[in-house]
Structure formats: structure tokens, C-alpha cells
Design an enzyme around this catalytic site. Structure first.
Site, short mmCIF file in Angstrom:
data_model
loop_
_atom_site.label_atom_id
_atom_site.label_comp_id
_atom_site.label_asym_id
_atom_site.label_seq_id
_atom_site.Cartn_x
_atom_site.Cartn_y
_atom_site.Cartn_z
CB CYS A 107 1.62 7.48 11.25
SG CYS A 107 2.18 8.50 10.90
CD GLU A 135 -3.05 -1.27 2.15
OE1 GLU A 135 -3.57 -1.45 2.44
OE2 GLU A 135 -2.13 -0.50 3.60
CB CYS A 180 6.55 -1.32 16.72
SG CYS A 180 7.97 -1.05 15.43
CB CYS A 230 3.35 -0.41 13.67
SG CYS A 230 3.69 -0.25 11.71
CB SER A 285 10.47 7.15 9.19
OG SER A 285 10.00 7.37 10.11
N1 SAH Z 1 9.88 1.26 10.01
C1 SAH Z 1 9.83 2.95 9.64
C2 SAH Z 1 8.66 3.63 8.99
C3 SAH Z 1 7.24 3.24 10.00
S1 SAH Z 1 5.92 3.70 9.88
C4 SAH Z 1 9.88 3.16 11.32
O1 SAH Z 1 10.03 2.68 12.13
O2 SAH Z 1 10.04 4.87 11.86
C5 SAH Z 1 6.21 6.19 10.75
C6 SAH Z 1 5.54 5.90 11.45
O3 SAH Z 1 4.76 5.91 11.83
C7 SAH Z 1 6.68 5.52 12.33
O4 SAH Z 1 7.07 6.93 13.13
C8 SAH Z 1 6.01 4.67 13.35
O5 SAH Z 1 6.49 4.13 14.79
C9 SAH Z 1 4.60 5.10 13.03
N2 SAH Z 1 3.48 4.67 13.53
C10 SAH Z 1 2.97 2.94 13.24
N3 SAH Z 1 2.15 2.77 13.62
C11 SAH Z 1 1.60 3.47 14.28
C12 SAH Z 1 0.12 4.34 14.82
N4 SAH Z 1 -0.48 3.01 14.95
N5 SAH Z 1 -0.56 5.02 14.80
C13 SAH Z 1 0.46 6.50 14.56
N6 SAH Z 1 1.86 6.32 14.55
C14 SAH Z 1 2.48 4.92 14.00
#
Ligand code: SAH
Length: 341
Positions: free
Chosen positions: A331, A86, A110, A113, A190
Site C-alpha cells: 500500500c 505499476e 497524502c 503515500c 478504495s
Molecule cells: N486513492 C485511494 C487508493 C490509494 S492506495 C485511497 O486513498 O484510498 C490504497 C490504500 O493504501 C489507501 O488506504 C492508502 O491510504 C493506503 N496507503 C497509502 N500509503 C500507504 C503507506 N505508506 N502505508 C500504508 N498504507 C498506505
């Protein structure tokens, strides 16, 4: 084999090996950057496509789109091997951003996520990452010279620095003069904080914007949210970010998704202590809900209080507007679908 995985020089070599004059490489490159098929261009000899029948040129297609508010569009792409990924198109007043995926699924798992929930399938190649930008650029009316996309964020599914080589090739190819010629300053990686790879990236001479998903000021608490924290301590991540800043001159940002666990006063003061003397920016994020989520977010009021505390202390901070949540394109909401839809 995918022609979009090649840089201009490599493409020229292939073109010459196929018996074509080198200048054809420029025409083919332009076709690729416009995400066009052989049949859509008129300046190449008719038999060119058959000469390249061993190469793929359009590695992904859009099979569904979901429109949200403010012009946000989430795309579902199908790859050649039927995996689905996506991406999100986010128009804003300074230009148009596309959020790209770097892996099918994610290994990082995570807690908050969606991207890693179904596990990890495979890395995307540099051409597959580039194709996401080119295809959306095309459907938004852009060309190779007149781009409809001004910014790229590597914040879709996947951990970019866990797919290091392909991501670095992607950065080189998209920013190349004979590529899309997009400034690296307009591209943001990121990362969940892979210390070794951040230090390696600092040496690449690519002045890409780096943002670190910190989300906690305490290693033990961070481990609960982000399993990768077991191998990467906060203090080492911040040292790597400082090193990145020194090497590239690019200010590093920290993402901090506000959860019940990390939004109390002592966590906020710890954050201030950690970043106090840094030229850093904090991006506070309201936690977006995902299916089966156990981590809870905090109220808007608390988010603004934290923002004010950081700003009043003199730490540059913003509260990220959550675009795309209505299409699960915000995010952490991009998850991998394997032929589910
Ligand atoms: N793997 C990378 C890119 C991930 S997504 C990373 O970890 O940075 C980009 C951002 O969205 C990251 O900061 C991630 O931690 C955040 N993120 C992931 N799930 C989320 C959620 N449910 N709510 C808000 N931010 C989130």
C-alpha cells in the site's frame, strides 16, 4: 482510440460500421478479453486488422516485473504515450487479486503515500484500467472464460473517484456478461473520501465494495495527513458511507494506517465512537515505509493492541497483512515512474 474503452454494444456498432457482420464483434471481444493481438487469433479474416488500423487494442505492455515473497509480483507497465504505471498481483487462498492503478500519478498528495509524490500526469481510460487486469490474467494462464484473476482492487496509484467516469465505465465493462463477467462484489474501490462522488456512486446501481481511507478521527489532524480532508469532513464521509451501505447493501470498510499520531488511546476510542453503530469493517494497516517519509508507524505490538480493543468492543476489524513491501508493491508504495527505469 482504444477498442478496450468500448462496451460490447459500442464494439458491435463499430464492427458493423466497418462492414463486418455483427457476430464478428463476439470474436473480437473475445480476442480483446484474452489480450491478444490480431495476429494471435485465427478465426478472423486476414484483413480485419487493417480495417481497425485506427484503433489501438493493446494499450499497455509489461516492461519489468519484480517478484516478492508469497507469489506477489509487481508489474511496471508502459502506456502508449510512454507513461509508466505499476500494479501488483497478489495470490491468496480465496483467489488471486490484482491491484490496479486508475491514474498516472495522483492529485491527493497524502503525506504517507508514494503515488502522488511526483504529481499528477493524467487519468487512465477505462480501457487502460481494464488492460491491466486482462494482461495479468493472460500471463497467469487465464482466458476470458477461465479467469486466473478473481478479485480486483483499485488501490494502485491514483484516486479512483477523481477519475469517476472512466472508473465507472471500467466497472461496467469488467462485470458485463459479455465482458470478463467478474462479480462487482469481488471488486474493491478504495477512496480517500470524496463525499460527492461516493454519493454519486451509490446511485449507479453497481454493488462494488467500497473502502474508505480514513486514517484519522480528527479533521484537523487528518488535514495534515491528507490535504483533501480540507474539503471533506469525517462526519460527512461517514454519512456518505452509510448512504452507500443503504443504497447497495454492501458493508463499507475503513482503512486506518497506524501512525504515531493516530494510534493513541483517545484516537482509538474516537474511532470506536464514530463507527460504533455502523455495520462497518476496519482494516488496520501497518504503515509501509516510503522514500523521504515523515510519518512514522507504530510497533506490531501496538497494532495488535488496537485490533484487540476494536474487536473486544464488537467492531469488526482486521490487521492487513503487508504483502509486497519487499518489491515496493505494498500500500502506498506504487509510485509513478516516468521513463525512469
Ligand atoms: N486513492 C485511494 C487508493 C490509494 S492506495 C485511497 O486513498 O484510498 C490504497 C490504500 O493504501 C489507501 O488506504 C492508502 O491510504 C493506503 N496507503 C497509502 N500509503 C500507504 C503507506 N505508506 N502505508 C500504508 N498504507 C498506505
Amino acid at each position: 482510440m482504444n477498442l478496450l474503452d468500448l462496451n460490447y454494444e459500442q464494439l458491435k456498432e463499430v464492427v458493423v460500421k466497418k462492414g463486418l457482420p455483427a457476430y464478428r464483434a463476439d470474436q473480437i471481444m473475445d480476442m480483446l478479453l484474452c489480450y491478444k493481438d490480431w495476429s494471435e487469433v485465427s478465426n478472423l479474416p486476414k484483413n480485419t486488422s487493417s480495417l481497425f488500423s485506427d484503433y489501438c487494442i493493446l494499450p499497455l505492455e509489461i516492461i519489468n516485473e519484480f517478484k516478492g515473497g508469497n507469489g506477489v509480483v509487481k508489474f511496471l507497465y508502459k502506456l502508449q504515450d510512454n507513461h509508466l504505471i505499476e500494479g501488483v498481483y497478489l495470490p491468496n487462498n480465496y483467489g488471486n487479486t490484482i491491484c490496479v492503478s486508475t491514474q498516472v500519478g495522483c492529485k491527493m498528495r497524502c503525506a504517507f503515500c508514494a503515488s502522488g509524490k511526483d504529481g499528477f500526469m493524467r487519468n487512465l481510460t477505462s480501457g487502460e484500467i481494464l488492460a491491466q487486469v486482462l494482461l495479468v490474467n493472460k500471463i497467469m494462464g487465464g482466458t476470458s472464460k477461465n479467469r486466473a484473476i478473481s478479485n480486483v482492487v483499485l488501490m494502485g496509484s491514483g484516486e479512483p473517484l477523481d477519475n469517476y467516469d472512466h472508473v465507472v465505465s471500467f466497472l461496467k465493462n469488467i462485470s458485463a456478461k459479455r465482458g470478463l463477467n467478474l462479480s462487482l462484489r469481488n471488486i474493491t474501490i478504495s477512496t480517500c473520501g470524496l463525499v460527492k462522488q461516493i454519493n454519486k456512486l451509490a446511485k449507479e446501481g453497481l454493488n462494488v465494495t467500497l473502502t474508505i481511507s480514513l486514517h484519522s478521527t480528527d479533521d484537523e489532524k487528518r488535514k495534515k495527513l491528507m490535504p483533501i480532508a480540507s474539503a471533506n469532513k469525517i462526519i460527512d464521509i461517514i454519512a456518505a458511507a452509510d448512504n452507500y451501505y443503504k443504497s447497495t447493501g454492501r458493508r463499507v470498510s475503513y482503512e486506518y494506517a497506524l501512525t504515531e499520531e493516530n494510534s493513541d488511546n483517545s484516537s482509538v476510542e474516537k474511532l470506536i465512537e464514530l463507527l460504533n453503530d455502523k455495520n462497518a469493517h476496519v482494516n488496520l494497516i501497518r504503515l509501509n515505509e516510503i522514500e523521504g517519509q515523515e510519518v512514522r508507524g507504530v510497533s506490531e505490538r501496538r497494532s495488535i493492541e488496537i485490533l484487540d480493543r476494536l474487536n473486544n468492543f464488537g467492531i469488526s476489524a482486521t490487521l492487513r497483512r503487508s504483502l509486497g513491501s519487499e518489491v515496493e508493491g505494498a500500500c502506498g508504495q506504487l509510485k509513478n515512474h516516468f521513463a525512469k527505469k
